[in-house]
Design a protein around this motif. Structure first.
Motif, PDB file in Angstrom:
ATOM      1  N   THR A   1       1.041  -1.176  -0.095  1.00  0.00           N
ATOM      2  CA  THR A   1      -0.305  -0.534   0.539  1.00  0.00           C
ATOM      3  C   THR A   1       1.086   1.052  -0.018  1.00  0.00           C
ATOM      4  O   THR A   1       1.552   1.415   1.306  1.00  0.00           O
ATOM      5  CB  THR A   1      -0.609   0.360   1.126  1.00  0.00           C
ATOM      6  OG1 THR A   1      -1.513  -1.095   1.505  1.00  0.00           O
ATOM      7  CG2 THR A   1      -1.595   0.949   1.488  1.00  0.00           C
TER       8      THR A   1
ATOM      9  N   ALA B   1       2.160   3.591   3.980  1.00  0.00           N
ATOM     10  CA  ALA B   1       1.494   2.758   4.425  1.00  0.00           C
ATOM     11  C   ALA B   1       3.016   2.991   5.698  1.00  0.00           C
ATOM     12  O   ALA B   1       4.287   2.085   4.837  1.00  0.00           O
ATOM     13  CB  ALA B   1       1.984   1.030   4.196  1.00  0.00           C
TER      14      ALA B   1
ATOM     15  N   ASP C   1      -0.278  -0.963   6.785  1.00  0.00           N
ATOM     16  CA  ASP C   1      -1.007   0.413   7.532  1.00  0.00           C
ATOM     17  C   ASP C   1      -2.105   0.568   8.122  1.00  0.00           C
ATOM     18  O   ASP C   1      -2.757   1.290   9.081  1.00  0.00           O
ATOM     19  CB  ASP C   1      -1.996   1.063   6.360  1.00  0.00           C
ATOM     20  CG  ASP C   1      -2.717   0.317   5.775  1.00  0.00           C
ATOM     21  OD1 ASP C   1      -2.971  -0.856   6.161  1.00  0.00           O
ATOM     22  OD2 ASP C   1      -3.579   0.454   4.957  1.00  0.00           O
TER      23      ASP C   1
END
Length: 406
Positions: free
Chosen positions: A32, A35, A57
């Motif tokens: 991600t 994150a 995250d």
């Protein structure tokens, strides 16, 4: 070092039996972007450990794994943050260090590399842009000079190398095993344990030693000694020194057999060195072992306002059979100012990572700690103001080697 591939991860998982489970999302193949939390997952299979540096995250829900993502690193590594970089420091035959940084796309990437003659013995941050590394020869026969590296905290480039400072006088009792390094008030402070480089015996446990070197010229200033406790820190854990908000230093001494000492002749405790000083604070002494009825802290992390989050050995007494065990640990909040110890509720007694560096993350009043339990590795979040913890995300790994916010 290279980006890890999904197939190699799955094969490692099958070999180890700890990296994946039916709960893992094996289809997840992307980090991600941005994150904020970064972990180094140490996966051991057939006696070999591979590290996967990954980001997440969410520390309190789901499963954190390295399936199809992250940065793969082979060989032994320690991890330390400096500036906006996470330094991956090689050891036990790995003689290089790289920086992991956040790329423009929000993903993790490696940036820069510097190589040293032997494994780095110490590494600390001086300011937002500068790190200092210390290299000690393996033994007396392999050299008589220390090597100091000044390193750019952002690029991992070596800015200067100094080989003008002798190992003497810190080798006069036995060869120095470096247990901590910290900068304060214009000086570099180094804790060490005199340790036989062949047998790893620690015959000199009646005195705490702190060597002081000037910065930036790295000249020897003074060898500080105090007999109220034994040597500061323990082998491989880099836990001898902590720094508070005012740049005062606290020395942790445990002489713990389960953390590598062959004997223990002084109580575990804490000393203080005021900012830039070359004498121990005569008015400060925290006899931890007396207060706790014989317990010894194994791993410590300064978290602010005089508080320390710690893993404390519940083995009492520690015997020769416990040497290097790093086991049966409970979590505590230690107040260095008021000299109190409070057990953390909610974290089970557990084993450590073999005495290596403490992998934890501090965020506000919370400390996040990966803990190995009977049903896997889980992250526990502790509110240091209440000393209460709750269990969060599962981590698919053998152990967590580093834990940061980036």
């Amino acid at each position: 070092m290279k980006n890890c591939f999904r197939n190699s991860i799955i094969l490692a998982a099958m070999a180890v039996g700890v990296l994946t489970s039916c709960e893992d999302d094996l289809a997840a193949e992307q980090e991600t972007p941005n994150a904020p939390y970064v972990l180094s997952l140490g996966v051991t299979a057939n006696g070999n450990t591979t590290y996967y540096v990954v980001s997440t995250d969410n520390l309190m829900e789901g499963t954190i794994n390295a399936v199809g993502k992250g940065i793969e690193q082979n060989g032994y590594h320690d991890y330390q943050k400096g500036g906006n970089s996470i330094f991956c420091i090689g050891g036990m035959g790995v003689t290089s260090a790289t920086a992991v940084v956040r790329g423009a796309d929000g993903l993790l990437k490696e940036q820069g590399e510097f190589v040293f003659d032997n494994s780095l013995s110490g590494f600390c941050q001086v300011d937002a842009n500068t790190m200092v590394g210390l290299e000690v020869p393996t033994n007396k026969e392999s050299g008589s000079q220390l090597t100091f590296y000044t390193v750019d905290a952002n690029t991992a480039a070596i800015l200067a190398k100094n080989t003008d400072t002798a190992v003497d006088p810190i080798d006069r009792l036995d060869w120095p095993s470096i247990t901590g390094m910290m900068y304060s008030g214009g000086n570099l402070y180094v804790t060490y344990t005199p340790m036989n480089s062949m047998t790893f015996e620690t015959a000199y446990t009646d005195t705490c030693f702190v060597a002081v070197y000037s910065f930036p010229d790295m000249q020897f200033v003074k060898l500080m000694k105090d007999t109220r406790v034994g040597p500061g820190g323990s082998w491989g854990a880099f836990n001898g020194l902590m720094k508070d908000e005012n740049d005062n230093l606290y020395v942790m001494s445990n002489s713990a057999i389960s953390n590598g000492y062959s004997q223990s002749t002084k109580h575990a405790g804490f000393l203080r060195i005021n900012k830039g000083g070359t004498e121990f604070d005569a008015d400060y002494f925290f006899d931890f072992e007396e207060l706790t009825g014989g317990l010894k802290p194994a791993h410590v992390a300064y978290v602010g306002n005089g508080l320390v989050f710690a893993e404390v050995s519940t083995l009492n007494p520690q015997t020769a059979n416990d040497r290097w065990g790093d086991k049966s640990l409970k979590c505590c909040i230690i107040d260095l100012v008021n000299q109190t110890v409070t057990d953390v509720e909610g974290i089970p007694v557990h084993n450590g990572n073999g005495g290596r560096r403490f992998a934890y993350l501090t965020e506000g009043n919370n400390v996040y700690l990966p803990v190995s339990t009977s049903d896997g590795v889980y992250i526990y979040r502790t509110d240091v103001t209440t000393a209460r913890a709750e269990r969060g995300a599962r981590v698919s790994t053998t152990f967590v080697g580093g834990f940061f916010q980036l």
